[in-house]
Motif scaffolding. Sequence first.
Motif, PDB file in Angstrom:
ATOM      1  N   PHE A 210      89.644  24.352   8.857  1.00 35.50           N
ATOM      2  CA  PHE A 210      89.445  22.983   8.371  1.00 35.50           C
ATOM      3  C   PHE A 210      88.597  22.118   9.300  1.00 35.50           C
ATOM      4  O   PHE A 210      88.560  20.900   9.153  1.00 35.50           O
ATOM      5  CB  PHE A 210      90.809  22.327   8.120  1.00 35.50           C
ATOM      6  N   GLY A 211      87.887  22.728  10.239  1.00 33.13           N
ATOM      7  CA  GLY A 211      86.864  22.024  11.013  1.00 33.13           C
ATOM      8  C   GLY A 211      87.342  21.245  12.216  1.00 33.13           C
ATOM      9  O   GLY A 211      86.568  20.475  12.798  1.00 33.13           O
ATOM     10  N   LEU A 212      88.582  21.428  12.642  1.00 31.84           N
ATOM     11  CA  LEU A 212      89.080  20.675  13.796  1.00 31.84           C
ATOM     12  C   LEU A 212      88.552  21.226  15.121  1.00 31.84           C
ATOM     13  O   LEU A 212      88.634  20.554  16.154  1.00 31.84           O
ATOM     14  CB  LEU A 212      90.611  20.689  13.813  1.00 31.84           C
TER      15      LEU A 212
ATOM     16  N   SER B  66      81.735  14.922  16.761  1.00 31.43           N
ATOM     17  CA  SER B  66      82.014  14.059  17.907  1.00 31.43           C
ATOM     18  C   SER B  66      83.519  13.843  18.057  1.00 31.43           C
ATOM     19  O   SER B  66      84.312  14.190  17.178  1.00 31.43           O
ATOM     20  CB  SER B  66      81.325  12.695  17.726  1.00 31.43           C
ATOM     21  N   GLU B  67      83.899  13.241  19.163  1.00 26.30           N
ATOM     22  CA  GLU B  67      85.316  12.950  19.422  1.00 26.30           C
ATOM     23  C   GLU B  67      85.898  12.059  18.330  1.00 26.30           C
ATOM     24  O   GLU B  67      87.023  12.265  17.864  1.00 26.30           O
ATOM     25  CB  GLU B  67      85.451  12.276  20.795  1.00 26.30           C
ATOM     26  N   HIS B  68      85.136  11.066  17.886  1.00 28.41           N
ATOM     27  CA  HIS B  68      85.608  10.144  16.851  1.00 28.41           C
ATOM     28  C   HIS B  68      85.688  10.847  15.493  1.00 28.41           C
ATOM     29  O   HIS B  68      86.600  10.551  14.704  1.00 28.41           O
ATOM     30  CB  HIS B  68      84.679   8.921  16.768  1.00 28.41           C
TER      31      HIS B  68
ATOM     32  N   ASP C 247      89.030  11.230  13.264  1.00 26.10           N
ATOM     33  CA  ASP C 247      89.102  10.825  11.859  1.00 26.10           C
ATOM     34  C   ASP C 247      89.638  11.958  10.979  1.00 26.10           C
ATOM     35  O   ASP C 247      90.496  11.728  10.107  1.00 26.10           O
ATOM     36  CB  ASP C 247      87.716  10.406  11.343  1.00 26.10           C
ATOM     37  N   LEU C 248      89.119  13.168  11.187  1.00 20.40           N
ATOM     38  CA  LEU C 248      89.552  14.312  10.384  1.00 20.40           C
ATOM     39  C   LEU C 248      91.036  14.598  10.609  1.00 20.40           C
ATOM     40  O   LEU C 248      91.801  14.823   9.657  1.00 20.40           O
ATOM     41  CB  LEU C 248      88.713  15.539  10.747  1.00 20.40           C
ATOM     42  N   LYS C 249      91.441  14.563  11.870  1.00 19.23           N
ATOM     43  CA  LYS C 249      92.846  14.833  12.198  1.00 19.23           C
ATOM     44  C   LYS C 249      93.764  13.779  11.566  1.00 19.23           C
ATOM     45  O   LYS C 249      94.809  14.110  10.995  1.00 19.23           O
ATOM     46  CB  LYS C 249      93.010  14.838  13.718  1.00 19.23           C
TER      47      LYS C 249
ATOM     48  N   ASN D   3      93.129  11.920   8.942  1.00 24.00           N
ATOM     49  CA  ASN D   3      93.109  12.052   7.476  1.00 24.00           C
ATOM     50  C   ASN D   3      94.074  13.141   7.001  1.00 24.00           C
ATOM     51  O   ASN D   3      94.804  12.960   6.025  1.00 24.00           O
ATOM     52  CB  ASN D   3      91.693  12.374   6.988  1.00 24.00           C
ATOM     53  N   ILE D   4      94.061  14.271   7.699  1.00 29.50           N
ATOM     54  CA  ILE D   4      94.965  15.366   7.324  1.00 29.50           C
ATOM     55  C   ILE D   4      96.416  14.935   7.506  1.00 29.50           C
ATOM     56  O   ILE D   4      97.262  15.144   6.636  1.00 29.50           O
ATOM     57  CB  ILE D   4      94.663  16.628   8.171  1.00 29.50           C
ATOM     58  N   ALA D   5      96.710  14.303   8.646  1.00 22.20           N
ATOM     59  CA  ALA D   5      98.088  13.903   8.937  1.00 22.20           C
ATOM     60  C   ALA D   5      98.577  12.810   7.999  1.00 22.20           C
ATOM     61  O   ALA D   5      99.727  12.816   7.553  1.00 22.20           O
ATOM     62  CB  ALA D   5      98.201  13.445  10.387  1.00 22.20           C
ATOM     63  N   ALA D   6      97.678  11.862   7.669  1.00 25.90           N
ATOM     64  CA  ALA D   6      98.100  10.656   6.952  1.00 25.90           C
ATOM     65  C   ALA D   6      98.055  10.791   5.440  1.00 25.90           C
ATOM     66  O   ALA D   6      98.547   9.894   4.735  1.00 25.90           O
ATOM     67  CB  ALA D   6      97.229   9.473   7.384  1.00 25.90           C
ATOM     68  N   MET D   7      97.503  11.872   4.895  1.00 28.21           N
ATOM     69  CA  MET D   7      97.357  11.971   3.448  1.00 28.21           C
ATOM     70  C   MET D   7      98.711  11.976   2.736  1.00 28.21           C
ATOM     71  O   MET D   7      98.850  11.417   1.639  1.00 28.21           O
ATOM     72  CB  MET D   7      96.564  13.226   3.087  1.00 28.21           C
TER      73      MET D   7
END
Length: 581
Positions: free
Chosen positions: A76-78, A84-86, A90-92, A94-98
Amino acid sequence: MSIEKLNNVVAVSSQVEEKQKVKFRWRVADDHSPKEIYNKTLFLSVLVFGILGAARGTDEGTVAGAMHQPSFKHLFGLSDKSKSEHEIADLKSNIAAMVQLGSVGGAILAMYTVDKLGRVRAVQQVCVIWIIGAIIQMTSRNVGQLYAGRLIEGFAIGQTTTIGPTYMSEVAPPAYRGLFGCLFSGAVYLGIFLSYSVNYATAKHMSGSTNSQWMIPLCLKFIFSGFVFIGSLFSYESPRWLLKVGKNDRALKSLCKLRQLPPDHPYIVGEINDINEQVFAEREATSNYSVWQKFRDLVTVKSISYRFFVIGFMSQLLGQWSGANAITIYAGDLFSYAGIKGVEVMKMTVILGVIKFCSAYFSAFFIIDFLGRRKALYIGITIQMISILFFAIFLQIVPHATEEGWTLSPSEKAASKAAMAALYISGIGWTMGFNSVQYLLGSEIFPLKLRSFGQSLIMVFHFANQYGNSKAVPKMLISLKKYGAFYFFTVVCAMSLFWSWFFIPEISGRSLESMEEVFNLPWYLVGRKGAILCPDTSAVGKITHLADRGSVEILEDLERQKGEEELLENASDEDKNNKYK
């Protein structure tokens, strides 16, 4: 009842009370109820709806572990070096907060399902949605499908936080309502602990190139949802809900099954009368009671708006931003800040899960009803605040603990171990304080006409805050620096201490029907003096079970009640203010 008999009963009662004052017991003593009300039927129903809390726990635990699994990060691209760090943050987030985003919708949906379908049917449809969401996640091979599965699962989890606490508050005897309610919040950490453990096992014993490494922990969701669904087939519907919808015969039958007492038993008669009195009063006042009118009452009726905004709203705002949610979801990252590397990070999360799980159930069985809601909050928030402050200081003094190739000095290693211990101790404080009351208070304080509606709205705010927190924490750790985020959490905890002292009334052991008197007091007296000024006067509160005689007597201490009523009626507002300041 003759005067002689009444005197004998009062004398026995006084001796029991005097004995209780002298003897210290790490449990709640319910000497006023028949022993039959604590039975297998009640315990099975409470277990089924209590274990529902594991829905949220298994999600938080599996996603926290998965984001540290090499196979998950690669798929999943982590672990994408081009991001970039940001972008990774953001990706992390989004996965956690969905799931939290879906849970907002689920909590809104619960406003309809809990009252329309009933508590038992509502939990059955939740299990179906829960399983569908888990299947979609398990078969995901791109981040879009993963988002969809987690969003759908959120619709189930959002409903659980209304269904579980509402049902248990309605079927639990008053003396143990806090304990039963905390079984739900404790189950959250049962799910987290098991998820952390399975993630650690797959990380240690499975190749990082196989997707089974992160898929196997998801199987816990099928186990829990299956258990709840099957168990609900043997559970009895809430008598309070049945009376509310006019199914009186079923309500009496359900209450008798849950209490294991005959219909003509004084305890059953007293409890049914209490519920009926409130239902009839509300039915007259709420004919054609629309959703708009419910919203209006939450805002315009002072006693209700106090419950919604000052207690329900603030408990979620302060609780979710006290740092506990960040520690649970991003535990792996935080342990790495303390110098832990590789698979050892997963082991540390398992220890955190064990501590939170044990602490949650210790609080449920020995603290929340024994010490009461207020003292449990004081102690829990204080422990959480001190431990988070220590972790913030460590991050400021030893910022290089996370750097690759950096060797910590002996003193820094000792501080690193203390920082890990601080995270563990903060979990104890959280489970004893905010976690014990964030679901419990909302299910207790509202009148029947608004109970599920008010609890659902509070849970909407709960998940909205959790979504914002899950999204914000990765960015906070960058923009505020790691230590700055934890100083922020410390300040929130300090504010929470004052809030719990001034605004939260002690309602441990009260019947649900006796809450109105407390919240009809002036706002500045509700928290500090509510329980003193408004003792429980419901019919169930007046029933004392005399075990040595095998009977039940209804005690009405008329002189005491008369004296209290005259005192409150004759006292001027100025006298009250001076006396209770």
